[in-house]
Each structure stands twice: as C-alpha cells, then as structure tokens.
Write a protein that holds these residues in place. Structure first.
Motif, PDB file in Angstrom:
ATOM      1  N   ARG A 106      34.732 -31.973 -76.111  1.00 21.00           N
ATOM      2  CA  ARG A 106      35.568 -33.166 -76.070  1.00 21.00           C
ATOM      3  C   ARG A 106      34.830 -34.325 -76.738  1.00 21.00           C
ATOM      4  O   ARG A 106      33.609 -34.470 -76.571  1.00 21.00           O
ATOM      5  N   GLY A 133      34.695 -28.303 -67.736  1.00 20.42           N
ATOM      6  CA  GLY A 133      35.388 -29.536 -68.088  1.00 20.42           C
ATOM      7  C   GLY A 133      34.596 -30.764 -67.719  1.00 20.42           C
ATOM      8  O   GLY A 133      34.610 -31.782 -68.426  1.00 20.42           O
ATOM      9  N   ARG A 168      36.121 -28.315 -73.579  1.00 18.03           N
ATOM     10  CA  ARG A 168      37.569 -28.152 -73.540  1.00 18.03           C
ATOM     11  C   ARG A 168      37.895 -26.653 -73.587  1.00 18.03           C
ATOM     12  O   ARG A 168      37.637 -25.973 -74.585  1.00 18.03           O
TER      13      ARG A 168
END
Length: 880
Positions: A235, A316, A321
């Motif tokens: 991410r 996470g 991701r």
C-alpha cells in the motif's frame, strides 16, 4: 406401455419347479430382490416378469400369477408368460393318439392388458429328424429365455401380443448370435481392467499437470490467478512501502555518488568516496529495517497450516494489500469433475489421473508464511557480504583496448633522441603515479586496493620501443613533441577507463550491487507471501478436494485390480455350496437367476443359466439315445430349464446330431458366429470402464461441491465403484461386447463388430433384412399344436431386431444392397439379432376360466393334472 428406457432388467421365474416357494407376497418380493441385487440393480419402478410355465400350470399356479399381478411398484407390472409343452390331454400315451380337447385354459388373472402369453409347444431344437429332443429342451429353452430377457425384446413382444386375439401367440424364431468365447472375453476383460487401472509404481512420483490453457476455468483461475496479482502488493501509505522506499532512496543516492566517484575529480579528491561510504552505510541500515519488516510479515502470514483470515489482517496492518478472491473459488467441484473427465477421456489410466490431481493439489495449495522464513537467509547481511566483491578480491581484468592505448602512448612519448630521450619516461611515470594514487584512494583500512599492472608494463614497453625506433630513425624534435602530446592524450583516456573500472569494482566490493539485489529479493519474497494469501481458503479447499479425488481414483484402481485378479480355483470335486459360491461373473450363472428357495423340500433348482448356455467348442458328444430322462415332463414335477441337457443323441460317430460344428446344444433356429476378438476390443472395454467410473463418481462430485468430500463420501464412492464394476462385468456377460454399458457414454461412436468381435455385420444385415415369409423362421410348435394356429398369413406379426450398436452398419448395408430399410427394433443387447414371428391361435382355442377358489399356491397332484376342469368349473364365455 413401458418404454425400454424405463425397464432396467427382466426378472425370470420358473414356475415349473419350486412354485410352492412363492406362496406369499413377501416370498415374491424376496425373490425379485435377490435376483436384482445379484445384478447390482435397485428395486424396479416398472417390474418386468418373464415366467416359464407349462399349459397345465396356468391354472395350477393361478395363485402365484395373482401375486405377480399385484406386485406393488411405482409403475405398472408387466408379465410375459412363456409356455413350453403341449396342452393338457394332447398325449394319450406312447401311441401319440390325440384327444379332442386341445384347448388352452388360462385363468382370468392372465387376461389383463399387462400380460401376454407365448406358447412354444415344441422348441424345435433338433437339427435332424434322428435327433429327437424333448419339447422343452433345456439348452434351447435357455437361449429363448435369454432372448426374451432383453428388456427391448420383452417390451416389443408384449406390445405385439396386445394386438392379437387373447394376447396369445405361438412364436417362430430365426436367431443369430455373435459373441466371443468365454476365455477370450475373460482375457479381454482383465486386460481392460489392467489398462484402466494403470501401473502402481508405489513411488507417487509427481507429474506435470495439464497445461494451464486446458484446465477448466474454475481451476485455471485458482492456478494462474495468483500469478497475475503480484503487482501493487504494498500500500502506498503502509509501513512496508515506506521501509522499501527509504532503502531504495538510500541506494539511489549511493548510485549517484558512485557516478561522481568514477570521474577524474573522484580520483583526485577523497570527498566523493566519503559521501558514497556514508550513503552505503545508511542503505545497509535501511535494508536491515526492511528485512525485519519482511520477517514479521512471514511470521504473521500463517502457521504450519495455511493462511487464515487473521493472518491476512496482520499483513494488512503491515501495509500489505491482499487482493480479494473475486469469486475465483466457485465451482471447484465442477472444475475437478471436468478435469477428471478430460483426462479419462484422453485415455489416461486411473493412477496416472490420480498423479495429475496430486500435482494440481501441490500447485494450487497456499504456502504459509512460516514456510518461507528459510529464504530470508538468502538476503541476510552475511549473504550480502559474501555475495559482494571485497578489497581483497583480484582486480578486474584490464580490457585489451586499455593495454593498446597504454602501449601506444608509451611508444609515441618515446620518439626522442639523446639527450631528450629522458622525455620518454613521462608516460610510464604517469601510469605509475595514477596506479599509486588510485590504490591509495580506494584504500580500505591499512591495505590499499590492488591496481592492475598491465597498463604500466605496456607503457614501459611502449616507451622502450619508441626510444629504439628514434635511435634507429633519428626523427626530428617536432615529431617527438607531437608524439608526446598524442601519447599524453591516450594516457588520459586509458587512465579514465582504469579509474572507472576500479571504482566500479571497489563499489561492488562495498555492496552496492548486493544491496540492490537483496532489496529486490526481499520485496519479491513479500510479493510471493501476498500471492499465497490470495484466495487462500478457496485454494486450500481445492487442494484438499484434489487430494481426495486422487485417493478415490487410487481406490478405484485398486478395485479394478481386484476384479482383474485371477479367481482362486476350487479344489477338484469339492464344488461350492450354491451357484453363487464362485464370485466370477464370467463363469458363474447369470445374476438375474437365483436358486429356488424350496429346493431343500424336493423342488429342483432354477438352474444354471450361464452353464446351460455356455459356449462349447468341443467336438460333438455322443450319448445313449435310449437313456431316457429322469423325470416325466407331464406326469411329475418338471425339471428346470437350466438343468443339464440329456444325452439324446444317436450312438456312434456316424450319427452325430449335426455337422455344422456350432455347438452341441445349438437349436436349428440358432446360428452362432464365434469371433476371436478385434483390434479395438480391449481399448473399447477400457473406455466402457472409464464411463462406468465416471458414473460411479457422479454422487461424489456433489459431495465435493458441498464441501463434504470426507471419509464417509469416499467410502460410499468406493462401494459404489465396486458395485458398478461388478454390474459392468455382469453386463458384459449377459449382453455381450457390442452393447455399451448402461451408463453415460462419451460422444464417440462405438467401434464396429469387426473391431470388437472380429466378425462381419453383413450376416446380421442379411438375416434381419430377409423377406417376412414362413420359410425364414422355425415355428416352435408341435405338430398337434400346429392345428391350433391361425391359417391367415397376414395375421402373424413380425419383429426384426438387431443390436443398436450395429444400426449404422446394418442400415448402410441395406442401402448398399438395395433392400428396403424397414422398421427394426434396435436392442440394448449386443449378442442377438434375428426375426420373431408371433402367430395367433384360432378362435375358440383359448378358454378363460374363473377358478372356483384359489389353490393357495400348492402344486396339484397327478390326478388333478389329468382333470383340469376340477379347478375351472366357471368359464367366462360359458362354453360348458
């Protein structure tokens, strides 16, 4: 009317012997269950009963017929009665004086629309006038009953009987049987089982699964879907991406410092090296931080089992991701079923298919994060140090161009005469100075870096060569000066290249390349961890189901091996306790024929159908024509049709019953064509077994789709496989090789008779296509019974029948010969083809009576048999 598709099997009963055992409804149901159970068939929805009886038994066994007519089932019950022998009163004694009363008496129970009677007064089994067989010769009766037991023939005969008066007819037969000898069929069956099961290597070696392009869509999505989801696993605002970006930026600054170090200012000033050292130190620290984050991700990415939803949540939190499954796990059971059908359809053996499913399970199964921890060692600090070049490593090899430039520079700088020849030392001195300066600039600790000696040696050699040339040629001073200037230019280019290569080698020794490789390797490991978490539950379920299917396929192969194993031979003279003591379907009696339960009370056995109708290729046996029979067909308890045939042949080798060599017991209306097996026999039987296996596994796929493919479903499937393999074995024996098994078959056309039996279907086409005249068949009627038949030639009904497998070949032969293609019955059996003529009886021959009271199933005495009117005082038509 019952269609052939609704009829699964015909239940055969012989009321000539053991009728008293069928005195209750439960006894009848037990007999039906026993016969169908031995054939691996369920309780019928549309029962079909083929009853063998005598004309006198119609009223004697009226109670049994009532029980059969009232048999409880979902659909209607159909009864076809095969009468053998003459009517009561036909024989007055040995003089064969016929009595006037030759009418056929039947109870009202048999007048129903679901019942028909076929009266064969004499089976006409003799091939010559001297061969005098009994009217109900067991060997001929076994063939006739076997023909009428084909559901298609049973239903068509019953339909045609309904079109005749009183639903009674006398049959005429012309029959052709094409089949294999028992030993050939048994050997082909065992070879097909072996090919179907495959070899058991015991090693379980993994194999490459089918290409991804051939995998069914549900499986292909699970196998290849994770590989396309490696991008964007970090991410942008997550910890993992921040740590990776920090380390990558430090390495980028180090790369910029290296570019500056490789230039001449880097050689002259130490500041650029110091900047590179600082950036590399920072990059190592940043790489350690990123490595620690990857280690936390691997430790939190699932334990020894498989990734879980909790592990996905921890990833996470680290800024990773995990893509959603996008319904990729739907229809896994359907995909496994389609894959099994594809592999089996390609001809792969069961064990080979099981190996493919095992390989599929290993490929699709998610790998837990802890299983990837060992790969961190490939990117540790020690690994980076070992993988990089150090200051103690040998200097890089000097390119040949640099050596040429150094030698040329020394040569051009040495074109001087004495006393200016000292200027020839300028170029070699420059190479020495640069070597010392560069080695000191790249010093590590107390040890200076090694510098290549090749250019210095080339410069000295070139200068000596230049001085020698100048001494010999005495060039002018301007030429020496020009040469020195050009030599200095070549020296500058050679020095630049030497410094660049030395700086690159030193930087690699400091870990610039190894650090970049370690960063990329750790990121790839993180991406693989994320890919393994994609659709983890769906892939884990698919892997478990694939392994379960592999185990079930291996169990099926083991069941096939058990079927193919040679049956143990019983000790000579011992025998079994019953007709089913030997479980070999190819040598045991038909599974649709069971022993009479009343045999212990003096009633004879129903008989061994398979033994009575077995192929006999031995020379004709001669017996004693005057031996007679142990029982009186019409005075005592009748022997069953399956009993051994009497030796009713004339004595002596010159009086053989027939010379055709087609078997000792073949009646004259039966022609047998023995094949030795075609080239496609084993392959076709193996294909039938594959269809059988797919049919057996059909309920198992439903359990897979519901996620219930556990031990119970596997055990039930294994049991069903064993049952269907036994049923396939029975089907092969009862219906022959040409008939496909009654399971969902593939779309490929079944091979020809020549490919399976080694015979030609032209003979079948000629027989079935014959003109419907009285000379084409043998009328199964005694001389006295012939007077009771209708004289109208158009009253008879004809049935032309042939195996449905040969329909295309037969119709093609009819069109080729110009014969009219008439409507024919294409049967499910592959053994018989021929003609049946049903001739009605004359008006007034059949009497339908309403018995005074039920006989209760008890057999009448001989005195009762002599007076049929005792139990038939009330006739419906009031003829008396």
């Amino acid at each position: 009317m019952t269609s052939p598709e609704d009829a699964t099997a015909v239940v055969r009963l012989d009321l000539r012997a053991g009728a008293a055992a069928l005195a209750t409804t439960q006894a009848v149901r037990d007999r039906v269950a026993e016969q169908l159970g031995r054939a691996g068939l369920p309780e019928p929805d549309y029962p079909l009963f083929l009853v063998t009886d005598t004309p006198a038994g119609l009223t004697d066994h009226q109670f049994q017929y009532e029980l059969l007519s009232g048999y409880r089932a979902v659909g209607e019950t159909r009864i076809l009665v095969l009468l053998v022998g003459s009517s009561p009163g036909s024989y007055a004694g040995g003089e064969e004086a016929y009595l006037p009363d030759r009418r056929l008496v039947r109870p009202t129970t048999l007048r129903a629309s679901t019942t028909g009677l076929v009266w064969a007064g004499d089976l006409r089994s003799a091939r010559t006038a001297l061969d005098r067989r009994e009217p109900d010769d067991p060997a001929s009766l076994a063939v006739l009953v076997d023909l009428l037991s084909v559901p298609d023939v049973f239903v068509r005969v019953l339909e045609n009987l309904r079109k005749l008066p009183d639903s009674i007819a006398a049959p005429g037969i012309r029959l052709l049987e094409q089949d294999l000898p028992t030993e050939v069929r048994d050997r082909a069956w065992r070879d097909a089982l072996t090919r179907f099961a495959g070899e058991d290597t015991g090693a379980g070696d993994p194999v490459d699964i089918v290409p991804d392009s051939r995998l069914p869509e549900p499986l292909r999505a699970l196998v290849t879907g994770r590989d396309s989801r490696g991008q964007g696993h970090r991410r942008p605002d997550g910890q993992a991406n921040l740590a990776h970006r920090t380390c990558a930026e430090s390495l980028d600054r180090a790369d910029e410092d290296l570019v500056a170090l490789r230039s001449f200012p880097g050689l002259l000033h130490p500041a650029r090296r110091d900047a590179l050292e600082a950036d590399l130190h920072q990059a190592r620290e940043d790489l350690d931080g990123f490595r620690a984050l990857v280690e936390r991700a691997l430790q939190g990415g699932g334990g020894a089992a498989a990734p879980t939803a909790e592990a996905t949540a921890r990833l996470g939190a680290l800024g990773l991701r995990v893509p959603t499954a996008d319904r990729a796990g739907e229809r896994v059971g359907e995909g496994l079923r389609e894959l099994a059908g594809t592999l089996l359809g390609d001809g792969l053996a069961l064990r080979s298919v099981a190996q493919h499913f095992t390989a599929l399970a290993g490929r699709v199964e998610p790998v837990p994060g802890t299983a990837l921890l060992h790969r961190l060692a490939d990117h540790s600090e020690e690994s980076v140090t070992r993988g990089s070049a150090t200051e103690y490593a040998a200097p890089p090899r000097t390119p040949g161009a640099v050596l040429l430039m150094a030698g040329a520079a020394g040569l051009l700088g040495g074109l001087w005469q004495w006393p200016a020849v000292l200027a020839a030392l300028v170029v070699p001195v420059l190479f020495v100075v640069v070597a010392l300066l560069g080695a000191n600039r790249l010093r590590t600790g107390r040890r200076a870096a090694r510098w290549t000696t090749g250019p210095r040696v080339a410069a000295v050699a070139g200068a000596g060569a230049g001085a020698a040339v100048a001494y010999a040629a005495a060039p002018p001073l301007w030429l020496g000066g020009t040469g020195l200037i050009v030599g200095l230019g070549l020296t500058a280019e050679a020095v630049r290249r030497l410094w660049r290569d030395a700086a690159d080698s030193w930087a690699a020794g400091r870990g610039t390349t190894a650090l970049r490789t370690a960063l990329d390797g750790l990121d790839d490991l993180l991406a693989e961890l994320v890919r393994e978490h994609w659709a983890a539950e769906e892939r884990l379920y698919c892997a478990d189901a694939a392994r379960s299917v592999a185990g079930m396929l291996r169990a099926t192969a083991a069941a096939a091996d058990a079927q193919a194993a040679p049956e143990p031979l019983a000790p000579a003279g011992t025998g079994g306790s019953g007709p089913y003591e030997d479980d070999d379907w190819l040598s045991a009696p038909s599974a649709l024929e069971t022993p009479e339960s009343g045999a212990a009370d003096g009633d004879a056995d129903d008989g061994d159908w398979a033994a009575a109708y077995a192929w006999d290729n031995t020379p004709d046996r001669n017996g004693d024509h005057d031996a007679g029979r142990d029982d009186d067909r019409y005075g005592g308890d009748p022997a069953p049709y399956g009993a051994p045939s009497p030796a009713a042949y004339p004595a002596g080798p010159d009086d053989a019953p027939w010379e055709s060599g087609e078997g000792d017991h073949a009646p004259r209306w039966l022609d047998r064509e023995i094949g030795e097996g075609g080239p496609d026999l084993v392959a076709t039987l193996a294909g039938d077994l594959r269809n059988t296996a797919m049919a057996a596994m059909a309920p198992y796929w439903g359990a897979v789709e519901r996620g219930q493919a556990g031990a119970l479903a596997l055990a039930r499937t294994e049991q069903r496989v064993r049952e269907l393999l036994s049923a396939a074995r029975h089907h092969l024996w009862h219906y022959g090789v040409l008939a496909p098994p009654p399971y969902p078959a593939d779309h490929r056309a079944r091979t020809t008779a020549a490919g399976l039996l080694g015979t030609d279907s032209l003979r079948v086409a000629e027989l079935v296509g014959r003109e419907a005249d009285r000379g084409a068949v043998v009328q199964l009627s005694s001389p006295e019974q012939g007077a009771l038949l209708s004289r109208d030639p158009g009253a008879a009904l004809w049935i032309r029948f042939a195996p449905g497998t040969l329909q295309g070949e037969i119709e093609a032969a009819w069109r080729k010969s110009g014969s009219p293609v008439e409507e024919a019955l294409w049967t499910s059996s592959g053994r018989y083809a021929g003609l049946i003529r049903l001739t009605p009886l004359r008006m007034g021959v059949v009497d339908t009576v309403l018995p005074r009271q039920s006989t209760g199933g008890s057999s009448r005495t001989d005195a009762d048999r002599a007076e049929p009117s005792v139990h038939a005082e009330f006739r419906e038509d009031d003829r008396w």
